[in-house]
Design an enzyme around this catalytic site. Structure first.
Site, PDB file in Angstrom:
ATOM      1  CG  HIS A 161      -1.837   1.073   1.397  1.00  0.00           C
ATOM      2  ND1 HIS A 161      -1.785   1.968   2.439  1.00  0.00           N
ATOM      3  CD2 HIS A 161      -2.896   1.447   0.638  1.00  0.00           C
ATOM      4  CE1 HIS A 161      -2.774   2.830   2.321  1.00  0.00           C
ATOM      5  NE2 HIS A 161      -3.466   2.534   1.243  1.00  0.00           N
ATOM      6  CD  GLU A 164      -3.022   1.836  -2.947  1.00  0.00           C
ATOM      7  OE1 GLU A 164      -4.090   2.450  -2.936  1.00  0.00           O
ATOM      8  OE2 GLU A 164      -1.964   2.288  -2.430  1.00  0.00           O
ATOM      9  CG  ASP A 167      -3.668   6.531  -3.387  1.00  0.00           C
ATOM     10  OD1 ASP A 167      -4.647   5.798  -3.523  1.00  0.00           O
ATOM     11  OD2 ASP A 167      -2.970   6.550  -2.351  1.00  0.00           O
ATOM     12  CG  HIS A 190      -3.646   9.150   0.134  1.00  0.00           C
ATOM     13  ND1 HIS A 190      -4.246   9.991   1.061  1.00  0.00           N
ATOM     14  CD2 HIS A 190      -4.466   8.092   0.026  1.00  0.00           C
ATOM     15  CE1 HIS A 190      -5.365   9.444   1.490  1.00  0.00           C
ATOM     16  NE2 HIS A 190      -5.524   8.290   0.875  1.00  0.00           N
ATOM     17  CD  GLU A 238      -7.809   4.782  -4.022  1.00  0.00           C
ATOM     18  OE1 GLU A 238      -6.977   4.189  -3.299  1.00  0.00           O
ATOM     19  OE2 GLU A 238      -8.729   5.494  -3.579  1.00  0.00           O
TER      20      GLU A 238
HETATM   21  O1  G3P Z   1      -6.114   0.252  -1.487  1.00  0.00           O
HETATM   22  C1  G3P Z   1      -7.221   0.989  -1.167  1.00  0.00           C
HETATM   23  C2  G3P Z   1      -6.884   2.019  -0.173  1.00  0.00           C
HETATM   24  O2  G3P Z   1      -5.667   2.582  -0.535  1.00  0.00           O
HETATM   25  C3  G3P Z   1      -7.947   3.035  -0.084  1.00  0.00           C
HETATM   26  O3  G3P Z   1      -7.704   3.988   0.882  1.00  0.00           O
HETATM   27  O4  G3P Z   1      -7.173   6.267   1.556  1.00  0.00           O
HETATM   28  O5  G3P Z   1      -5.387   4.559   1.497  1.00  0.00           O
HETATM   29  O6  G3P Z   1      -6.321   5.456  -0.608  1.00  0.00           O
HETATM   30  P1  G3P Z   1      -6.593   5.117   0.822  1.00  0.00           P
HETATM   31 CA    CA Z   2      -5.149   4.158  -2.166  1.00  0.00          CA
END
Ligand code: G3P
Ligand code: CA
Length: 267
Positions: free
Chosen positions: A9, A36, A38, A51, A123
């Protein structure tokens, strides 16, 4: 049944500054199955891995990411806020991979250079000033890299995720072969338990929701969907989601997750 896939993450973001190249390379070194990230658009239309809507928490800048050009963001420090940069460890010299803004292009280049299979979860963040342009630019970039269609034998597989139903629908419309994840913080009111819209076959519930609704993962799986749960850092939560038979966990601590999940599964 094997263990769930482990996705790092924002990279190995417990140990290193989130969304930096160093955090992603660490996650790959630790053996994460995937990464992962953003993405947001800069004022001049570049996809960058950040993020928050604002720069304040993870850089020495102020204000909105979407209000700055790529060149302006490249001048900022995205690592020194993190304890790992404040206290360099022994002989380790911090290079710019710990502090430089990461563009999605640089992340794709790193993943393609990894020399092994890597799954990348991208994301798209909403609401965003640039609205649907985020998905349009993302699909254009992925197409340029040949990553919008699953190709047998290709080591990199991209999946696009969002909490926004509209964003997920846009991806399905722009490039139907690209897998999508609908992220869930709460149960979607209009959907029957376990069902997903727009041909999406992967649900991304948060661990808080999974804990609160033990009927959710079985319902999703019974409807033929896969389940990736975020952000699973606690060993007891890793045990919980593994027992529930989820397909993937998204964690800040990939090495710890791999060790815990491998204890209970045949290699
Ligand atoms: O992987 C999904 C998760 O990242 C969603 O929450 O706020 O960490 O982007 P956030
Ligand atoms: Ca995320």
């Amino acid at each position: 049944m094997g263990r769930p896939l482990v996705f790092a993450h924002r990279g190995a973001s417990y140990d290193l500054p989130e969304h930096t190249l160093a955090a992603y390379l660490r996650a790959l070194d630790e053996g994460a199955d995937g990464l992962e990230c953003d993405v947001r658009l800069t004022r001049d239309g570049h996809l960058v891995c950040v993020h928050d809507r604002r720069l304040d928490r993870t850089s020495n800048g102020r204000g909105r990411v979407s209000g700055r050009t790529l060149a302006e963001l490249e001048a900022l420090d995205f690592g020194s806020w993190h304890p790992s940069c404040a206290l360099p460890d022994g002989d380790e010299v911090l290079d710019e991979s710990h502090t430089r803004l990461l563009t999605l292009e640089r992340l794709l280049d790193a993943v393609l250079a990894a020399g092994r299979p890597v799954r990348l979860l991208v994301e798209t963040k909403h609401p965003a000033r640039h609205g649907r342009d985020v998905e349009r630019r993302l699909v254009t970039l992925l197409r340029r890299y040949g990553l919008t269609e699953p190709r047998p034998g290709h080591p990199v597989q991209v999946t696009v995720m969002s909490f926004s139903l509209l964003a997920v629908r846009r991806i399905r419309e722009l490039t139907p072969a690209l897998p999508t994840v609908l992220l869930l913080e709460a149960l979607p009111g209009r959907l029957r338990l376990g069902r997903l819209p727009f041909g999406t076959r992967i649900a991304g519930p948060g661990i808080v929701l999974v804990r609160a609704r033990p009927d959710l993962v079985p319902a999703l799986r019974a409807a033929g969907n896969q389940v990736y749960v975020w952000t699973v850092n606690d060993p007891a939560d890793l045990d919980l989601v593994a027992a529930a038979g989820v397909d993937g966990v998204i964690t800040d601590r990939p090495a710890q997750a791999l060790a815990r999940l491998s204890e209970g599964s045949p290699s």
